[in-house]
Design an enzyme around this catalytic site. Sequence first.
Site, PDB file in Angstrom:
ATOM      1  N   SER A  97      -6.815   3.192   1.401  1.00 21.13           N
ATOM      2  CA  SER A  97      -6.155   2.256   2.304  1.00 21.13           C
ATOM      3  C   SER A  97      -6.333   2.514   3.784  1.00 21.13           C
ATOM      4  O   SER A  97      -5.987   1.664   4.598  1.00 21.13           O
ATOM      5  CB  SER A  97      -4.657   2.217   2.005  1.00 21.13           C
ATOM      6  OG  SER A  97      -4.466   1.653   0.731  1.00 21.13           O
ATOM      7  N   SER A 157      -5.077  -1.083   2.646  1.00 22.31           N
ATOM      8  CA  SER A 157      -3.946  -1.869   3.066  1.00 22.31           C
ATOM      9  C   SER A 157      -3.485  -1.628   4.508  1.00 22.31           C
ATOM     10  O   SER A 157      -2.571  -2.303   4.984  1.00 22.31           O
ATOM     11  CB  SER A 157      -2.773  -1.591   2.136  1.00 22.31           C
ATOM     12  OG  SER A 157      -2.456  -0.225   2.179  1.00 22.31           O
ATOM     13  N   LYS A 206       1.981   2.326  10.880  1.00 21.77           N
ATOM     14  CA  LYS A 206       2.014   1.356   9.771  1.00 21.77           C
ATOM     15  C   LYS A 206       3.455   1.168   9.306  1.00 21.77           C
ATOM     16  O   LYS A 206       4.252   2.127   9.309  1.00 21.77           O
ATOM     17  CB  LYS A 206       1.160   1.915   8.629  1.00 21.77           C
ATOM     18  CG  LYS A 206       0.952   0.975   7.456  1.00 21.77           C
ATOM     19  CD  LYS A 206      -0.035   1.616   6.474  1.00 21.77           C
ATOM     20  CE  LYS A 206      -0.248   0.733   5.257  1.00 21.77           C
ATOM     21  NZ  LYS A 206      -1.144   1.362   4.290  1.00 21.77           N
TER      22      LYS A 206
END
EC number: 6.3.5.7
Lengths: 136, 526
Positions: B195, B171, B76
């Site tokens: 997330s 997210s 990420k």
Amino acid sequence: MWTRAVWLGLRASAGGRRGFSSKADPQGSRRVTAELIEHLERLALVDFGSQEAVARLEKAIAFADRLRAVDTDGVEPMESVLEDRCLYLRSDNVVEGNCAEELLQNSHRVVEEYFVAPPGNISWPKLDEKEPFSHC
Amino acid sequence: MLGRTLREVSAALKQGQVTPTELCQRCLSLIKKTKFLNAYITVSEEVALKQAEESEKRYKKGHSLGDLDGIPVAVKDNFSTAGIETTCASNMLKGYVPPYNATVVQKLLDQGALLMGKTNLDEFAMGSGSTDGIFGPVKNPWSYSKQYREKRKQKSHGENEDSNWLITGGSSGGSAAAVSAFTCFAALGSDTGGSTRNPAAHCGVVGLKPSYGLVSRHGLIPLVNSMDVPGILTRCVDDAAIVLGILAGHDPKDSTTIQDPVKPFTVPSLTDMSKLCIGIPKEYLTPELSSEVQSLWSKAANLFESEGAKVIEVSLPHTSYSIVCYHVLCTSEVASNMARFDGLEYGHRCDIDVSTEAMYAATRREGFNDVVRGRILSGNFFLLKENYENYFVKAQKVRRLIARDFVNVFNSGVDVLLTPTTLSEAVPHTEFIREDNRTRSAQDDLFTQAVNMAGLPAVSVPMALSSQGLPIGLQFIGRAFCDQQLLTVAKWFEKQVQFPVIQLQELMDDCSSVFENEKLASVFLK
């Protein structure tokens, strides 16, 4: 200071980009005043930018107000879930470093081994307000 | 080959049935084909190929580093990667190239993993849809799956198929989409309020949030220091365990990692169900929960019971306040953590040069989006002298009550809690954006954020497809530092439910037979 008083007055009446205030909440919860907005913007160095942002803050506060319903008498605040453990402290020896060049590369404005900042003794408000600055 | 588990691919690499370079090129080509998903911000093609080359040399000599050697992974974009742009999907860090690797990234690289790229996210990991980053939203691969499209044809209105694509959740949506679309075998996400687990549930993959303190946060650009945890996304529980085994352990650079020795482990098979006690928190049965998720949750509880486990209803009395508490603590810590972005040492810098404060303010206005700014301002509000006791300290007290709720439940003999992960299956983007980020986060994080406040391990495991053909996952919550036990239960469940493989036929023209027949041995078509 007279400059500040004038400025607040200007903001309250101007109704321009910075003339925000909230409508009175029907439930009577806290009003987000122009003073509060200015204070938060100065502390955060981030601006609201729009009426929607102020409305969002109001909603956030109203949301947070729900916490009042919880009985927390005698409860200690919890800072970390690992509070029962000892924080690790490593020995005070230098094991890495000497990477000034690498770190300086990430900055936009550098002179020799210094990061360059604009003068720090000029206080906000922002330049586009065209207010006389108060010097410390 | 791309649909295999880590162990299977690792074995195939050792036996020479496939080489790291071939694997790497396959994944890179698939990344290009699935570019429209917008899962990746940066594809580190050269880096990956070079790593593949080195891995190949190791395999030829018979000196592979372990299960992850030569395996494509994604990270990420809020983890620092040396020499590779790290943006957090924000203008503030656009063009920022860290001079160091996050500890977890370094650990993956030390094991020989191939870094495919940095995945897309909500700006600074704030959000539950992966829709609010500067590089645009991430599309859920299931929007293009045969399973979903067939159901839609049945009630088709002849509309443009792509206009109603679904969100991935957030997210860590980019990581979840990357794993779900077979472009990598594992991906790192971050989990502050759900997330990692939220997009895992929406994308039909396994999303593991380890216990707080188990995995180092050094190099993870922080959101909420007391709740952030690096998350692991994989296609099966075994793979998550392998990655966790590599990442867990004390890091001298992160003083919040525990010092207890941690060993990699294999997830054992659960044989004696009678010793297992599953708790069902009754407060998680909310009216907003979709009936499909509710019925799957019920079905799962019955499954455990029918196999001999003890399944009991438990109570987490402060559940209804946890999202409010999270909101206050999160914004407060965010206000503090975002203060470092001033344009001086790294990141975006504006042109104003009159004064430090003016420069900081303009830089931050230009660099942050509305969501981030909103949270910073809210956080600063809660931290004001006159508000500190009533909001911030109050929330810290409520946090203790919430953490205590969990401790009480686990002390009463429950081993693992079983809850939904999300309120419903993934929704179309057009529907998602009707509400603002804060509202959505408050709704979507309902089942997941209490876990972050208590620092417990939790994992979302895909269970079944909804009536629309979309994945629904359930969450297991374990005791602190009992991640192995948690994964044991999760693995058993995964085996029982046999969640279907996503069918992305239309995208995989020249690899179709690999996906249709998962049981096919190591035939690798070119």
